[in-house]
Design an enzyme around this catalytic site. Structure first.
Site, PDB file in Angstrom:
ATOM      1  N   GLY A 167      -1.617  -2.699   2.907  1.00 42.59           N
ATOM      2  CA  GLY A 167      -1.190  -2.678   1.502  1.00 42.59           C
ATOM      3  C   GLY A 167      -2.022  -1.644   0.756  1.00 42.59           C
ATOM      4  O   GLY A 167      -2.561  -0.709   1.359  1.00 42.59           O
ATOM      5  N   ARG A 168      -2.134  -1.853  -0.555  1.00 41.06           N
ATOM      6  CA  ARG A 168      -2.852  -0.868  -1.391  1.00 41.06           C
ATOM      7  C   ARG A 168      -4.296  -0.680  -0.932  1.00 41.06           C
ATOM      8  O   ARG A 168      -4.789   0.443  -0.850  1.00 41.06           O
ATOM      9  CB  ARG A 168      -2.840  -1.334  -2.850  1.00 41.06           C
ATOM     10  CG  ARG A 168      -1.488  -1.219  -3.512  1.00 41.06           C
ATOM     11  CD  ARG A 168      -1.477  -1.986  -4.822  1.00 41.06           C
ATOM     12  NE  ARG A 168      -1.349  -3.410  -4.549  1.00 41.06           N
ATOM     13  CZ  ARG A 168      -0.411  -4.207  -5.054  1.00 41.06           C
ATOM     14  NH1 ARG A 168       0.463  -3.723  -5.896  1.00 41.06           N
ATOM     15  NH2 ARG A 168      -0.360  -5.486  -4.743  1.00 41.06           N
ATOM     16  N   ARG A 189       2.973  -5.913   8.600  1.00 40.08           N
ATOM     17  CA  ARG A 189       4.286  -6.565   8.718  1.00 40.08           C
ATOM     18  C   ARG A 189       5.397  -5.521   8.781  1.00 40.08           C
ATOM     19  O   ARG A 189       6.338  -5.636   9.523  1.00 40.08           O
ATOM     20  CB  ARG A 189       4.526  -7.424   7.464  1.00 40.08           C
ATOM     21  CG  ARG A 189       4.221  -8.871   7.617  1.00 40.08           C
ATOM     22  CD  ARG A 189       4.478  -9.569   6.330  1.00 40.08           C
ATOM     23  NE  ARG A 189       4.042  -8.738   5.186  1.00 40.08           N
ATOM     24  CZ  ARG A 189       4.099  -9.099   3.931  1.00 40.08           C
ATOM     25  NH1 ARG A 189       4.577 -10.261   3.605  1.00 40.08           N
ATOM     26  NH2 ARG A 189       3.670  -8.312   2.956  1.00 40.08           N
ATOM     27  N   ILE A 248     -12.549  -8.108   5.015  1.00 41.05           N
ATOM     28  CA  ILE A 248     -12.636  -8.213   3.549  1.00 41.05           C
ATOM     29  C   ILE A 248     -11.369  -8.901   3.026  1.00 41.05           C
ATOM     30  O   ILE A 248     -11.054  -8.804   1.845  1.00 41.05           O
ATOM     31  CB  ILE A 248     -12.817  -6.839   2.859  1.00 41.05           C
ATOM     32  CG1 ILE A 248     -11.672  -5.875   3.200  1.00 41.05           C
ATOM     33  CG2 ILE A 248     -14.154  -6.235   3.188  1.00 41.05           C
ATOM     34  CD1 ILE A 248     -11.590  -4.690   2.253  1.00 41.05           C
ATOM     35  N   ARG A 250      -9.610 -12.547   3.902  1.00 37.32           N
ATOM     36  CA  ARG A 250      -9.870 -13.936   3.545  1.00 37.32           C
ATOM     37  C   ARG A 250     -10.485 -14.638   4.745  1.00 37.32           C
ATOM     38  O   ARG A 250     -10.166 -14.292   5.898  1.00 37.32           O
ATOM     39  CB  ARG A 250      -8.558 -14.676   3.212  1.00 37.32           C
ATOM     40  CG  ARG A 250      -8.004 -14.443   1.811  1.00 37.32           C
ATOM     41  CD  ARG A 250      -8.872 -15.087   0.727  1.00 37.32           C
ATOM     42  NE  ARG A 250      -8.337 -14.903  -0.603  1.00 37.32           N
ATOM     43  CZ  ARG A 250      -8.627 -13.891  -1.419  1.00 37.32           C
ATOM     44  NH1 ARG A 250      -9.457 -12.936  -1.026  1.00 37.32           N
ATOM     45  NH2 ARG A 250      -8.114 -13.823  -2.636  1.00 37.32           N
ATOM     46  N   GLU A 279     -15.834 -20.906   2.897  1.00 38.77           N
ATOM     47  CA  GLU A 279     -16.872 -20.353   2.025  1.00 38.77           C
ATOM     48  C   GLU A 279     -16.981 -21.174   0.733  1.00 38.77           C
ATOM     49  O   GLU A 279     -15.981 -21.796   0.329  1.00 38.77           O
ATOM     50  CB  GLU A 279     -16.566 -18.870   1.706  1.00 38.77           C
ATOM     51  CG  GLU A 279     -15.309 -18.661   0.895  1.00 38.77           C
ATOM     52  CD  GLU A 279     -15.010 -17.176   0.661  1.00 38.77           C
ATOM     53  OE1 GLU A 279     -14.967 -16.405   1.634  1.00 38.77           O
ATOM     54  OE2 GLU A 279     -14.794 -16.811  -0.505  1.00 38.77           O
ATOM     55  N   HIS A 297     -18.428 -12.561  -0.669  1.00 33.67           N
ATOM     56  CA  HIS A 297     -17.093 -12.329  -1.269  1.00 33.67           C
ATOM     57  C   HIS A 297     -17.207 -11.478  -2.541  1.00 33.67           C
ATOM     58  O   HIS A 297     -16.817 -11.916  -3.629  1.00 33.67           O
ATOM     59  CB  HIS A 297     -16.405 -13.679  -1.561  1.00 33.67           C
ATOM     60  CG  HIS A 297     -14.910 -13.556  -1.706  1.00 33.67           C
ATOM     61  ND1 HIS A 297     -14.041 -14.556  -1.400  1.00 33.67           N
ATOM     62  CD2 HIS A 297     -14.129 -12.531  -2.163  1.00 33.67           C
ATOM     63  CE1 HIS A 297     -12.789 -14.181  -1.639  1.00 33.67           C
ATOM     64  NE2 HIS A 297     -12.825 -12.944  -2.111  1.00 33.67           N
TER      65      HIS A 297
HETATM   66  C1  DGY Z   1      -9.158 -10.970  -4.784  1.00 32.83           C
HETATM   67  O1  DGY Z   1      -8.905 -10.457  -5.867  1.00 32.83           O
HETATM   68  O2  DGY Z   1      -8.285 -11.399  -4.018  1.00 32.83           O
HETATM   69  C2  DGY Z   1     -10.608 -11.090  -4.413  1.00 32.83           C
HETATM   70  O3  DGY Z   1     -10.769 -11.372  -3.061  1.00 32.83           O
HETATM   71  C3  DGY Z   1     -11.244 -12.180  -5.239  1.00 32.83           C
HETATM   72  O4  DGY Z   1     -10.718 -13.401  -4.831  1.00 32.83           O
END
Ligand code: DGY
Length: 337
Positions: A167-168, A189, A248, A250, A279, A297
């Site tokens: 994605g972005r 995807r 980075i 989830r 977490e 996070h």
């Molecule tokens: C997001 O914006 O998804 C960051 O991970 C903060 O939750």
């Protein structure tokens, strides 16, 4: 008779909830237009407290810590919008929110570059063993410069980065990798458009090919039930022993137990994690690993970007409560329904 002169100036201020601490200026701005119930202590609500709070308001600013599902909404009869201060919205049960006739929004775009910067920083720190080296220095282990007996890392330049989730933010990481002369492969995807592939210098490959050939694997895909443990023992076994893994996205995308075992037994070189299953608790086996860079996070955590995220969430809330379409509405079918 001039009725205007005697009409009492009743002003109905809609009630809103601010479920987590935000910047004082943003809160002051909200207080001008709304009756605000705010949780500036930043203590995360219990499900019951959240349900109670939502039952009293027309709009709510929430974050990933607030699970918004049928139970949370069961008494929220006046609620029009839940505005997430986050781009990821795996804390939302979108079908349940939609069924309740509530709008849901998130904060895309404003954090793309900040998060991509962080992803790249984590990749560099992991490949070049920066935190491990710092511990080494602090613990007095550095007694001399050595050709072989200093922490030796893996190169980024001219290596292959494999990005899962294009994605972005994934595309932002790809563009940064190009500046390091890296080859970029990705799995997603869907394929990017030809123009987007070109601007990222990226080539689509299967997940298996990516895992087998990448020197550095970066995870940037959204968390869904289907993406749970996208990287587990079987996937790690396909990776090169010299590879790094960066998450980075989830917690829950990676099986943390399998990863800890792989790091401890040298199945892969190192990992950099900004997100964790369960977490803010971190699995104790991960904490035992030296070949890991841990962060709490913080990929989107710069002052400027966090302010922009709050501002966009407020824009979404303002729009919904004024009968306008929120700029980053997730469930468009609810608007005007
Ligand atoms: C997001 O914006 O998804 C960051 O991970 C903060 O939750």
């Amino acid at each position: 008779m001039n009725t205007q002169a005697i009409t009492p100036a009743f002003t109905h201020k809609p009630k809103i909830l601010v479920a987590r601490a935000i910047f004082p200026e943003a809160l002051a701005k909200l207080e001008k237009s709304y009756e605000v119930r705010s949780n500036q202590s930043d203590r995360i609500f219990t499900p019951e407290e959240l349900q109670n709070a939502l039952s009293e308001v027309e709009g709510a600013l929430v974050a990933g810590s607030e699970r918004i599902d049928a139970s949370a909404l069961s008494r929220a009869k006046n609620l029009k919008i839940v505005a997430n201060i986050s781009v990821g919205y795996n804390n939302f049960d979108v079908p349940a929110i939609t069924a309740a006739g509530v709008m849901a929004s998130n904060t895309p775009d404003v954090l793309t570059d900040t998060t991509a910067d962080f992803g790249f920083a984590l990749l560099m720190a992991t490949a070049r063993r920066i935190t491990e080296s710092e511990h080494w220095v602090r613990n007095g282990k550095w007694d001399q410069w050595s050709i072989v007996n200093n922490p030796l890392g893996m190169d980024l330049h001219h290596s292959t980065v494999g990005i899962i989730g294009m994605g972005r933010i994934g595309q932002g990481i790809a563009k940064r990798a190009l500046g390091f002369g890296m080859k970029v492969i990705y799995h997603n995807r869907s394929h990017l458009s030809v123009e987007d592939e070109k601007s990222c210098g990226a080539t689509y490959v299967s997940k298996e090919e990516l895992l087998r050939t990448a020197d550095h694997v970066v995870l940037v895909l959204p968390y869904t039930a289907q993406n749970h443990h996208t990287i587990g023992a079987a996937e790690i076994a396909m990776m090169k022993p010299t590879a790094t893994l960066i998450n980075i996205a989830r917690g829950g995308i990676v099986d943390d137990v399998a990863l800890a075992q792989a790091l401890q037994s040298g199945k892969i070189f190192a990992a950099g994690l900004d997100v964790f299953e369960g977490e803010p608790k971190v699995h104790p086996e991960l904490l035992k690993c030296s070949n890991i860079v841990l962060a709490p996070h913080i990929a989107s955590a710069t002052e400027k970007t966090r302010r922009a995220m709050v501002d966009l969430a407020i824009e979404n809330l303002d729009a919904a409560l004024a009968g306008r379409k929120p700029p980053s509405l997730i469930n468009a079918e609810v608007f005007g329904a």
